[in-house]
Write a protein that holds these residues in place. Sequence first.
Motif: not given
Ligand code: NAP
Length: 250
Positions: A12, A14-15, A36, A38, A40, A55-58, A78, A82-83, A85, A88, A202
């Motif tokens: 998983l 995104g980093t 994988s 997300a 974004r 997303g995978f769908g929860g 992640t 991304a708490a 994910m 989950h 953050k």
């Molecule tokens: P989140 O709130 O934890 O996740 C929301 C939903 O997005 C998850 O339930 C999942 O959907 C989907 N998702 C998140 N990460 C995924 C992944 N790597 N592969 C597939 N689906 C993913 O996460 P978020 O804060 O929106 O962050 C999304 C992505 O951006 C992550 O991959 C993270 O590493 C990256 N990112 C986040 C931040 C941040 O500050 N939050 C900063 C930089 C990068 P489903 O429930 O449908 O599976």
Amino acid sequence: MARSSQKRILILGGTAEANALAAALAGRGDVTAILSYAGRTENPKAPPIPYRVGGFGGIKGLHSYLMDNAIDALIDATHPFAAQMSAHAVAAAEVTGVPLIALERPAWTAEPGDIWTEVDILEQAADALGDTPRKVFLAIGRLHLAAFAAKPQHAYLVRLVDPPREALPLRHVEVLIGRGPFKTADDLAMMRDRGIEAVVAKNAGGPASYAKIEAARLLRIPVILQRRPAVPPRETVETVEATLAWLAGL
Ligand code: NAP
């Protein structure tokens, strides 16, 4: 027959850590890894291993993905924020029995000269800016800017990876497009040139986005830092090497 001895790994991502792990696993005969995203960012860096987006769908969807793709190990690399994910991943690993490890960089800690106010949620960060109008650098991504709409007295500089497709929910706002890693000298010059008086960030940890924290220290300006969200307990390592060692031990 050779394929059956290969471990199938889902990362998983995104980093930067996920990308580094993908690079370390690329071309190895004993593992098949898939990264994988997300989805974004509009143009994610193409990794050197196969990848999927969305997303995978929860928890249920992730559970099905792990089963349908005969995944042997799940690596949560992640972002620390991304708490959902991450939660989950813990739940799906528990139900399926697929071994899970989190690859997570340590949080930043304050150094001499840092002027930090730590908060749990961004509404508290907006409050902490105070009533006096200030020029604020919002380095928190695109998704949670609305928390600052309630404080229209400030002028905001927002740094984003992609140009926004919709108007941002802020009255006085300037957008800066940029993708890390950032350099301290560049952030210092940018923040000085624009007269930035406070930074909201953050506690991501790691070097890629630390430049603004160092720049704020050098400029003697306050940083309002959001603490990391809670994630259910799971085994965690901090480096790609430790992740590879964990994989080797499975
Ligand atoms: P989140 O709130 O934890 O996740 C929301 C939903 O997005 C998850 O339930 C999942 O959907 C989907 N998702 C998140 N990460 C995924 C992944 N790597 N592969 C597939 N689906 C993913 O996460 P978020 O804060 O929106 O962050 C999304 C992505 O951006 C992550 O991959 C993270 O590493 C990256 N990112 C986040 C931040 C941040 O500050 N939050 C900063 C930089 C990068 P489903 O429930 O449908 O599976």
